[in-house]
Write a protein that holds these residues in place. Structure first.
Motif, PDB file in Angstrom:
ATOM      1  N   ARG A   2       0.636  -1.067  -0.219  1.00 18.98           N
ATOM      2  CA  ARG A   2      -0.322  -0.276  -0.299  1.00 18.98           C
ATOM      3  C   ARG A   2       0.453   1.395  -0.060  1.00 18.98           C
ATOM      4  O   ARG A   2       0.289   2.026  -0.370  1.00 18.98           O
ATOM      5  CB  ARG A   2      -0.607   0.015   0.655  1.00 18.98           C
ATOM      6  N   ALA A   3       2.029   1.277   1.360  1.00 18.78           N
ATOM      7  CA  ALA A   3       3.003   2.847   0.879  1.00 18.78           C
ATOM      8  C   ALA A   3       3.547   2.522  -0.786  1.00 18.78           C
ATOM      9  O   ALA A   3       3.082   3.791  -0.689  1.00 18.78           O
ATOM     10  CB  ALA A   3       3.784   2.191   1.238  1.00 18.78           C
ATOM     11  N   LEU A   4       4.197   1.705  -1.229  1.00 18.79           N
ATOM     12  CA  LEU A   4       4.772   1.106  -2.237  1.00 18.79           C
ATOM     13  C   LEU A   4       3.671   2.288  -3.991  1.00 18.79           C
ATOM     14  O   LEU A   4       3.993   2.918  -4.141  1.00 18.79           O
ATOM     15  CB  LEU A   4       5.021  -0.171  -3.589  1.00 18.79           C
ATOM     16  N   VAL A   5       2.105   1.740  -4.078  1.00 19.01           N
ATOM     17  CA  VAL A   5       1.369   2.205  -4.519  1.00 19.01           C
ATOM     18  C   VAL A   5       0.913   3.829  -4.146  1.00 19.01           C
ATOM     19  O   VAL A   5       1.742   4.978  -4.963  1.00 19.01           O
ATOM     20  CB  VAL A   5      -0.565   1.507  -4.332  1.00 19.01           C
ATOM     21  N   LEU A  14       7.964   3.762 -15.039  1.00 16.50           N
ATOM     22  CA  LEU A  14       7.702   3.071 -14.606  1.00 16.50           C
ATOM     23  C   LEU A  14       9.040   2.456 -13.928  1.00 16.50           C
ATOM     24  O   LEU A  14       8.919   1.984 -12.679  1.00 16.50           O
ATOM     25  CB  LEU A  14       6.168   1.989 -14.441  1.00 16.50           C
ATOM     26  N   LEU A  15       9.298   1.387 -15.175  1.00 16.87           N
ATOM     27  CA  LEU A  15      10.387   1.127 -13.980  1.00 16.87           C
ATOM     28  C   LEU A  15      11.348   2.234 -13.676  1.00 16.87           C
ATOM     29  O   LEU A  15      12.663   0.970 -12.451  1.00 16.87           O
ATOM     30  CB  LEU A  15      11.295   0.435 -15.440  1.00 16.87           C
ATOM     31  N   GLU A  16      12.216   3.070 -13.995  1.00 21.46           N
ATOM     32  CA  GLU A  16      12.282   4.566 -13.637  1.00 21.46           C
ATOM     33  C   GLU A  16      12.561   3.867 -12.383  1.00 21.46           C
ATOM     34  O   GLU A  16      13.054   4.713 -11.245  1.00 21.46           O
ATOM     35  CB  GLU A  16      12.740   5.200 -13.684  1.00 21.46           C
ATOM     36  N   MET A  17      11.105   4.074 -11.746  1.00 20.71           N
ATOM     37  CA  MET A  17      10.260   4.933 -10.434  1.00 20.71           C
ATOM     38  C   MET A  17      10.108   3.586  -9.657  1.00 20.71           C
ATOM     39  O   MET A  17      11.018   3.803  -8.484  1.00 20.71           O
ATOM     40  CB  MET A  17       8.704   5.591 -11.297  1.00 20.71           C
ATOM     41  N   MET A  18      10.106   2.366 -10.848  1.00 22.27           N
ATOM     42  CA  MET A  18      10.141   1.160  -9.331  1.00 22.27           C
ATOM     43  C   MET A  18      11.579   1.184  -8.721  1.00 22.27           C
ATOM     44  O   MET A  18      11.644   0.660  -7.678  1.00 22.27           O
ATOM     45  CB  MET A  18       9.622   0.168  -9.977  1.00 22.27           C
ATOM     46  N   GLU A  19      12.930   1.391  -9.533  1.00 26.03           N
ATOM     47  CA  GLU A  19      14.141   0.960  -8.822  1.00 26.03           C
ATOM     48  C   GLU A  19      14.078   2.212  -7.747  1.00 26.03           C
ATOM     49  O   GLU A  19      15.152   0.875  -6.969  1.00 26.03           O
ATOM     50  CB  GLU A  19      15.051   1.956  -9.862  1.00 26.03           C
ATOM     51  N   SER A  20      14.195   3.468  -7.204  1.00 21.99           N
ATOM     52  CA  SER A  20      14.266   3.599  -6.011  1.00 21.99           C
ATOM     53  C   SER A  20      13.143   4.260  -4.844  1.00 21.99           C
ATOM     54  O   SER A  20      12.952   4.806  -3.892  1.00 21.99           O
ATOM     55  CB  SER A  20      14.730   4.992  -6.532  1.00 21.99           C
ATOM     56  N   ILE A  21      11.958   3.915  -5.436  1.00 16.62           N
ATOM     57  CA  ILE A  21      10.617   3.455  -4.517  1.00 16.62           C
ATOM     58  C   ILE A  21      10.738   3.024  -3.428  1.00 16.62           C
ATOM     59  O   ILE A  21      10.516   3.667  -1.904  1.00 16.62           O
ATOM     60  CB  ILE A  21       9.061   3.439  -5.635  1.00 16.62           C
ATOM     61  N   CYS A  22      11.504   2.578  -3.035  1.00 12.91           N
ATOM     62  CA  CYS A  22      11.614   1.085  -2.732  1.00 12.91           C
ATOM     63  C   CYS A  22      12.126   1.903  -1.350  1.00 12.91           C
ATOM     64  O   CYS A  22      12.328   1.985   0.107  1.00 12.91           O
ATOM     65  CB  CYS A  22      11.490  -0.150  -1.897  1.00 12.91           C
ATOM     66  N   GLU A  23      13.118   3.036  -1.518  1.00 11.51           N
ATOM     67  CA  GLU A  23      14.165   4.173  -0.329  1.00 11.51           C
ATOM     68  C   GLU A  23      13.693   4.874   0.108  1.00 11.51           C
ATOM     69  O   GLU A  23      13.244   4.757   1.280  1.00 11.51           O
ATOM     70  CB  GLU A  23      15.102   4.792  -1.115  1.00 11.51           C
ATOM     71  N   ARG A  24      12.041   5.128  -0.284  1.00 13.03           N
ATOM     72  CA  ARG A  24      11.252   6.141   0.191  1.00 13.03           C
ATOM     73  C   ARG A  24      10.120   5.556   1.887  1.00 13.03           C
ATOM     74  O   ARG A  24       9.150   5.874   2.343  1.00 13.03           O
ATOM     75  CB  ARG A  24      10.047   6.734  -0.750  1.00 13.03           C
ATOM     76  N   ALA A  76      10.446  -5.773   2.038  1.00 13.07           N
ATOM     77  CA  ALA A  76       9.582  -6.047   1.553  1.00 13.07           C
ATOM     78  C   ALA A  76       8.455  -5.490   0.316  1.00 13.07           C
ATOM     79  O   ALA A  76       7.870  -6.278  -0.464  1.00 13.07           O
ATOM     80  CB  ALA A  76       8.089  -5.807   3.173  1.00 13.07           C
ATOM     81  N   CYS A  77       8.845  -4.136   0.299  1.00 10.49           N
ATOM     82  CA  CYS A  77       8.438  -3.436  -0.784  1.00 10.49           C
ATOM     83  C   CYS A  77       9.526  -3.795  -1.612  1.00 10.49           C
ATOM     84  O   CYS A  77       8.994  -3.771  -3.120  1.00 10.49           O
ATOM     85  CB  CYS A  77       8.838  -1.747  -0.435  1.00 10.49           C
TER      86      CYS A  77
END
Length: 155
Positions: free
Chosen positions: A7-10, A53-63, A109-110
């Motif tokens: 849910r945080a990832l979304v 979207l791939l580029e965003m997903m590379e760093s999204i879990c850092e958040r 987990a992300c």
């Protein structure tokens, strides 16, 4: 934990997408010339392009380091909420517990969710706009068994 991470990832993906000009377009498709001399190139919004979207997903879990844990007193269910503001405004942190073990577990987990569900995540964000949180985290990946009963603004 996996439900909260999904849910945080979304939330983070939706916020990152909102920061991109929706009018910007990008050409996609094979750049080869067909036998008749035409090309099969099409324009899609940059914000929903697979590459973006791939580029965003590379760093999204850092958040995930910007999240804290909250326990619902009535259900004893743990949820996760943003504890660091994106724009510098102060936030009410009275309900959140900040713990480095929780944030590192949430980040792990992300990363696991992104790794195992990359195609589904791209598919949803490339095409879907409504209820991505419930549709991806509950119906498609079964990470959240209770999400359909959780208000949309909660993690």
């Amino acid at each position: 934990m996996r439900c909260g991470a999904c849910r945080a990832l979304v939330d983070e993906m939706e916020w990152a997408m909102s920061q991109i000009d929706p009018k910007k377009m990008i050409q996609t498709g094979p750049y080869r010339i067909n036998p008749d001399g035409s090309q099969s190139i099409r324009e899609v919004p940059l914000v929903r392009s697979e590459g973006n979207l791939l580029e965003m997903m590379e760093s999204i879990c850092e958040r995930m380091e910007d999240y804290g844990e909250r326990t619902d007193l009535s259900t004893s269910r743990k949820t996760y909420m943003r504890v660091k503001s994106r724009n510098g405004e102060s936030m009410d942190l009275s309900e959140a517990t900040l713990d480095s073990r929780v944030t590192s577990s949430l980040k792990f987990a992300c990363e696991t969710i992104v790794e195992q569900n990359e195609d589904e995540i791209i598919e949803f964000f490339a095409h879907e706009t409504d209820n991505v949180k419930d549709r991806l985290c509950s119906m498609r990946t079964d990470l959240c068994d209770h999400a359909l009963n959780t208000p949309h603004d909660e993690l």
